[in-house]
Design an enzyme around this catalytic site. Sequence first.
Site, PDB file in Angstrom:
ATOM      1  N   GLY A   1       0.799  -1.232   0.067  1.00  0.00           N
ATOM      2  CA  GLY A   1      -0.078  -0.058   0.095  1.00  0.00           C
ATOM      3  C   GLY A   1       0.664   1.253   0.077  1.00  0.00           C
ATOM      4  O   GLY A   1       2.044   1.253   0.428  1.00  0.00           O
ATOM      5  N   TYR A   2       0.316   2.487  -0.233  1.00  0.00           N
ATOM      6  CA  TYR A   2       1.012   3.623  -0.464  1.00  0.00           C
ATOM      7  C   TYR A   2       0.551   4.483   0.578  1.00  0.00           C
ATOM      8  O   TYR A   2      -0.760   5.130   0.757  1.00  0.00           O
ATOM      9  CB  TYR A   2       0.892   4.126  -1.833  1.00  0.00           C
ATOM     10  CG  TYR A   2       1.751   3.174  -2.853  1.00  0.00           C
ATOM     11  CD1 TYR A   2       2.843   3.534  -2.989  1.00  0.00           C
ATOM     12  CD2 TYR A   2       1.168   2.299  -3.167  1.00  0.00           C
ATOM     13  CE1 TYR A   2       3.704   2.537  -3.950  1.00  0.00           C
ATOM     14  CE2 TYR A   2       1.810   1.147  -3.973  1.00  0.00           C
ATOM     15  CZ  TYR A   2       3.070   1.372  -4.559  1.00  0.00           C
ATOM     16  OH  TYR A   2       3.835   0.750  -5.246  1.00  0.00           O
ATOM     17  N   LEU A   3       1.388   5.183   1.422  1.00  0.00           N
ATOM     18  CA  LEU A   3       1.198   6.335   2.164  1.00  0.00           C
ATOM     19  C   LEU A   3       1.010   7.659   1.545  1.00  0.00           C
ATOM     20  O   LEU A   3       0.569   8.442   2.017  1.00  0.00           O
ATOM     21  CB  LEU A   3       2.308   6.052   3.235  1.00  0.00           C
ATOM     22  CG  LEU A   3       2.171   4.826   4.196  1.00  0.00           C
ATOM     23  CD1 LEU A   3       3.341   4.655   5.156  1.00  0.00           C
ATOM     24  CD2 LEU A   3       0.881   4.866   5.073  1.00  0.00           C
TER      25      LEU A   3
END
Length: 157
Positions: free
Chosen positions: A30-32
């Site tokens: 996932g991407y913050l």
Amino acid sequence: MENIEIERKFLVKEIPSNLDKYERIDMTQGYLNTNPVVRIRKENDDYVLTYKGSGLLSRSEYNLPLNEESFNHLLKKCDGIIISKSRYKIPLENGLVAELDVFKGNLHSLFLVEVEFKSVEDANAFIPPVWFGADVTTDSRYHNSYISKYGLLKWRY
């Protein structure tokens, strides 16, 4: 010291047969943040936080270890699509390795292959195997960070 990732990315014309004979890594990521890229990833039983600088063929990349608890905590804070895929490491000539990503879930129709190099010159001289498709290295719509934010619809022709 700066860590530089030099890689080319391709679509896949034909999936190699007998994938089960190659090393497989199951990934969830996932991407913050997507600019700059700040990603968390589970690779089998390992957890990593990655920062990637700007660039397409060559860019800075830093990896830091995470534990499972930290990964799960940060995963809840990720924006966009959580990406699940299996990566197959397929040996090529000259000690190179093709990393074939077979995406899962809503992204199941996507197959990408990446090859990392020691230099930009080596990357530019690379002649891909016949099972590789179009070179999409310079098309940012094929970055996982873009796909996590916008999905597949925006890059379909």
